[in-house]
Design a protein around this motif. Structure first.
Motif, PDB file in Angstrom:
ATOM      1  N   LYS A  52      -5.718   1.033   0.471  1.00 21.04           N
ATOM      2  CA  LYS A  52      -5.103   0.853   1.791  1.00 21.04           C
ATOM      3  C   LYS A  52      -5.120  -0.628   2.134  1.00 21.04           C
ATOM      4  CE  LYS A  52      -9.550   1.812   3.882  1.00 21.04           C
ATOM      5  NZ  LYS A  52     -10.464   2.855   4.243  1.00 21.04           N
ATOM      6  N   HIS A  53      -4.555  -0.964   3.273  1.00 24.42           N
ATOM      7  CA  HIS A  53      -4.564  -2.358   3.722  1.00 24.42           C
ATOM      8  C   HIS A  53      -6.004  -2.866   3.781  1.00 24.42           C
ATOM      9  CE1 HIS A  53      -3.291  -5.966   5.842  1.00 24.42           C
ATOM     10  NE2 HIS A  53      -4.352  -5.802   6.608  1.00 24.42           N
ATOM     11  N   VAL A  80       0.813  -1.220   0.000  1.00 27.94           N
ATOM     12  CA  VAL A  80       0.000   0.000   0.000  1.00 27.94           C
ATOM     13  C   VAL A  80       0.843   1.266   0.000  1.00 27.94           C
ATOM     14  CG1 VAL A  80      -2.005  -1.056   1.068  1.00 27.94           C
ATOM     15  CG2 VAL A  80      -0.220  -0.088   2.505  1.00 27.94           C
ATOM     16  N   SER A  81       2.149   1.088   0.226  1.00 33.34           N
ATOM     17  CA  SER A  81       2.986   2.287   0.366  1.00 33.34           C
ATOM     18  C   SER A  81       3.772   2.558  -0.917  1.00 33.34           C
ATOM     19  CB  SER A  81       3.952   2.078   1.530  1.00 33.34           C
ATOM     20  OG  SER A  81       4.660   0.864   1.321  1.00 33.34           O
ATOM     21  N   GLY A  82       3.133   2.376  -2.051  1.00 28.23           N
ATOM     22  CA  GLY A  82       3.802   2.671  -3.315  1.00 28.23           C
ATOM     23  C   GLY A  82       4.484   1.463  -3.923  1.00 28.23           C
ATOM     24  N   MET A 124      -2.064  -4.871   0.871  1.00 33.91           N
ATOM     25  CA  MET A 124      -1.437  -5.486   2.051  1.00 33.91           C
ATOM     26  C   MET A 124      -0.351  -4.599   2.591  1.00 33.91           C
ATOM     27  SD  MET A 124      -0.594  -9.436   1.265  1.00 33.91           S
ATOM     28  CE  MET A 124      -0.494 -10.301   2.794  1.00 33.91           C
ATOM     29  N   GLY A 125      -0.345  -4.423   3.915  1.00 33.92           N
ATOM     30  CA  GLY A 125       0.736  -3.683   4.563  1.00 33.92           C
ATOM     31  C   GLY A 125       0.200  -2.469   5.270  1.00 33.92           C
ATOM     32  N   LYS A 126       0.586  -2.326   6.523  1.00 34.31           N
ATOM     33  CA  LYS A 126       0.275  -1.112   7.297  1.00 34.31           C
ATOM     34  C   LYS A 126       1.142  -1.140   8.541  1.00 34.31           C
ATOM     35  CE  LYS A 126      -3.726  -2.990   9.826  1.00 34.31           C
ATOM     36  NZ  LYS A 126      -3.622  -2.704  11.259  1.00 34.31           N
ATOM     37  N   ARG A 150       0.544 -11.092  12.089  1.00 37.27           N
ATOM     38  CA  ARG A 150       0.116 -12.302  11.392  1.00 37.27           C
ATOM     39  C   ARG A 150      -1.390 -12.495  11.452  1.00 37.27           C
ATOM     40  NH1 ARG A 150       1.322 -17.944   9.846  1.00 37.27           N
ATOM     41  NH2 ARG A 150      -0.788 -18.596  10.210  1.00 37.27           N
ATOM     42  N   LEU A 151      -1.962 -12.192  12.630  1.00 32.88           N
ATOM     43  CA  LEU A 151      -3.404 -12.381  12.783  1.00 32.88           C
ATOM     44  C   LEU A 151      -4.199 -11.496  11.841  1.00 32.88           C
ATOM     45  CD1 LEU A 151      -4.063 -12.693  16.604  1.00 32.88           C
ATOM     46  CD2 LEU A 151      -4.575 -14.368  14.813  1.00 32.88           C
ATOM     47  N   GLU A 152      -3.683 -10.278  11.615  1.00 32.54           N
ATOM     48  CA  GLU A 152      -4.386  -9.366  10.703  1.00 32.54           C
ATOM     49  C   GLU A 152      -4.272  -9.861   9.260  1.00 32.54           C
ATOM     50  OE1 GLU A 152      -4.367  -4.971  12.602  1.00 32.54           O
ATOM     51  OE2 GLU A 152      -2.403  -5.947  12.489  1.00 32.54           O
ATOM     52  N   ILE A 153      -3.225 -10.596   8.962  1.00 31.67           N
ATOM     53  CA  ILE A 153      -3.126 -11.175   7.618  1.00 31.67           C
ATOM     54  C   ILE A 153      -4.148 -12.310   7.486  1.00 31.67           C
ATOM     55  CG2 ILE A 153      -1.607 -12.266   5.909  1.00 31.67           C
ATOM     56  CD1 ILE A 153       0.743 -10.837   7.196  1.00 31.67           C
TER      57      ILE A 153
END
Ligand code: BES
Ligand code: MN
Ligand code: ZN
Length: 498
Positions: free
Chosen positions: A53-54, A22-24, A76-78, A83-86
């Motif tokens: 965004k994520h 998400v950051s480019g 993906m990514g923030k 791991r749980l958020e994935i």
């Protein structure tokens, strides 16, 4: 949905989920896709602006130049991603894929995206989330009435190291099978799942290498289990006590013990519950369900640890032969109990199941799981299960295990001051405390009377085994709570030994 592993490369045809940072940073697969499509991916993401965004999912049909039928860009990514958020991202990805009617979808690797875990681990977390969120119980529905599509029938997961990913996937699938089996048991209505049929289901676990024993009513009477038998006597269905043993550690150590409340239906008995919502009380075997699923998971992944699981299975019914408020019963331990309220039956079940477990197996610790009190929902809602323990180390280990798998616990008190709440005028103890005061603790201190100096923890899972709303990793209904937690706890002892 079958899950297969593949080498990481962008497929030339078909449907593919492409993780995008998400950051480019696009990541390697997204970059390849962008090149094939003449910059389409960059343009789509720039166009999405702040919506990119994520957790964002953008669906692109037939992206020109790629030969693909469909692409889902997965943001993906923030900061502080774990791991749980994935896993949860995998759960929300299911919403996009569920509309498909069969066929295959490839999950491209997130390699090149900055994540808290290596790319293959992230893939596994996504698969875990997809698997958990996609489970459903439709055995009692006509298929043609079922307008929901079933999603893809195959998920091809791209990984960098196939050999180690295969091993990790097999372990994950073992635990997921346990979770989903628990969910099915908890969802089954009480005319299908009752003590005897539940025990029969346990006997099937022998095929996985578990030792399974079933004690019937006579065996329980001979052992003097007056507390559990008092609950059972109001039902036409006979009780069972099931013992599941997994000796993956060699069987010489004193085992870890899990004990589950398995009230297959709780009407309240003579202290009968109101009609509204009573159908939910089929989930009152959720503690036993979790122990069942955890034992299955340990056997499937061949855990190197000795564990015994005990299920106390009864039905709590009002009947001409049911126990009455005021009855006094004698538990296997010899302690006499005045039954003030026949709806406080779970603690009566656990009294004998726990005593039996420690008397016979001399375990090094006991964890019981029980949908014990409505009061724990008042205290903690559905966000945590209540944790009560006589042992700091065990409490800490369980708390950590819960955080690892997203089945979180919150500690509540025990203690002598509360033990006064269950003093009886005519017996050693009574089965209820003081009205509207520390109801969950009263249940816990009652159970503690049947623990003889062993590290013990009681998990009140009344608020967590069932959900009236969709959750990130499960739909409405049975959550399978406790299986991953107990598996993670067992794993903490395995890691220590090896
Ligand atoms: N199975 C119930 C607890 C329960 C209530 C679980 C709601 C899930 C949702 C348990 O057997 C029970 O009836 N407990 C009583 C105890 C009381 C009589 C001391 C309760 O919580 O009201
Ligand atoms: Mn009850
Ligand atoms: Zn109950």
């Amino acid at each position: 949905m079958d899950v297969t592993l593949e080498r990481s490369e962008l497929p030339a045809a078909g449907r593919v989920v492409v993780p995008v940072g998400v950051s480019g940073a696009l990541g390697k697969m997204a970059q390849a896709l962008d090149t094939h499509s003449g910059g389409l991916i960059r343009r789509v993401i720039d166009d999405a602006g702040r919506r990119w965004k994520h957790g964002a999912i953008l669906e692109l049909p037939f992206p020109a130049g790629t030969g693909l039928d469909r692409v889902w860009l997965l943001g993906m990514g923030k900061d502080d991603l774990d791991r749980l958020e994935i896993e949860q991202l995998g759960g929300s990805l299911w919403a996009a894929l569920a509309r498909l009617e069969g066929g295959s979808v490839t999950l491209a690797s997130p390699e090149g995206i900055e994540l808290p875990v290596p790319a293959d681990q992230a893939q596994l977390a996504l698969v875990t989330g997809l698997r958990l969120r996609s489970w459903r119980f439709d055995k009692y529905k006509k298929t043609d009435e079922d307008d929901q599509a079933a999603g893809p029938s195959r998920l091809a997961v791209a990984v960098l190291d196939e050999v180690s990913a295969r091993k990790d996937l097999a372990e994950a699938e073992a635990v997921l099978a346990g979770v989903n089996h628990t969910r099915a048991l908890v969802t089954e209505p009480a005319n299908v799942l009752y003590p005897e049929s539940f025990a029969d289901e346990a006997l099937k676990l022998r095929s996985l290498g578990l030792e399974v024993e079933v004690l019937d009513e006579n065996a329980m009477r001979e052992l003097g289990m007056g507390a559990i038998l008092g609950v059972a006597q109001g039902s036409r269905r006979a009780p069972r006590l099931v013992v599941l043993r997994w000796n993956g550690g060699g069987g010489e150590d004193s085992p870890i013990a899990f004990v589950g409340k398995g009230v297959c239906f709780d009407t309240g008995g003579i202290s009968i519950k109101p009609a509204g919502g009573m159908e939910d009380m089929k989930f009152d075997m959720g503690g036993a369900g979790a122990v069942f699923g955890a034992m299955e998971a340990l056997a499937r992944r061949k855990a190197k640890v000795d564990v015994v699981g005990v299920l106390g299975l009864v039905e709590n019914m009002p009947d001409g032969n049911a126990q009455r408020p005021g009855d006094v019963v004698r538990a296997m331990s010899g302690t006499t109990i005045e039954v003030i309220n026949t709806d406080a039956e779970g603690r009566l079940v656990l009294a004998d199941a726990i005593w039996y477990t420690q008397d016979r197996f001399k375990p090094k610790l006991i964890v019981d799981l029980a949908t014990l009190t409505g009061a724990v929902i008042v205290a903690l809602g559905h966000e945590h299960a209540g944790l009560f323990s006589n042992d700091e180390e065990l409490a800490a280990r369980l708390t950590r295990a819960g955080e690892q798998v997203g089945e979180t616990l919150w500690r509540l008190p025990l203690g002598k001051a509360y033990a006064k709440h269950i003093k009886s005028e005519i017996a050693d103890i009574k089965n209820t405390g003081r009205a509207r005061q520390a109801g969950s603790t009263a249940g816990a201190v009652f159970i503690e009377q049947f623990v003889a100096g062993v590290p013990w923890a009681h998990l009140d899972v009344a608020g967590t085994v069932w959900s009236s709303r969709d959750l990130p990793l499960s739909g409405k209904g049975a959550t399978g709570f406790g299986v991953r937690l107990l598996d993670a706890l067992a794993r903490s002892y395995e890691d220590e030994a090896h």
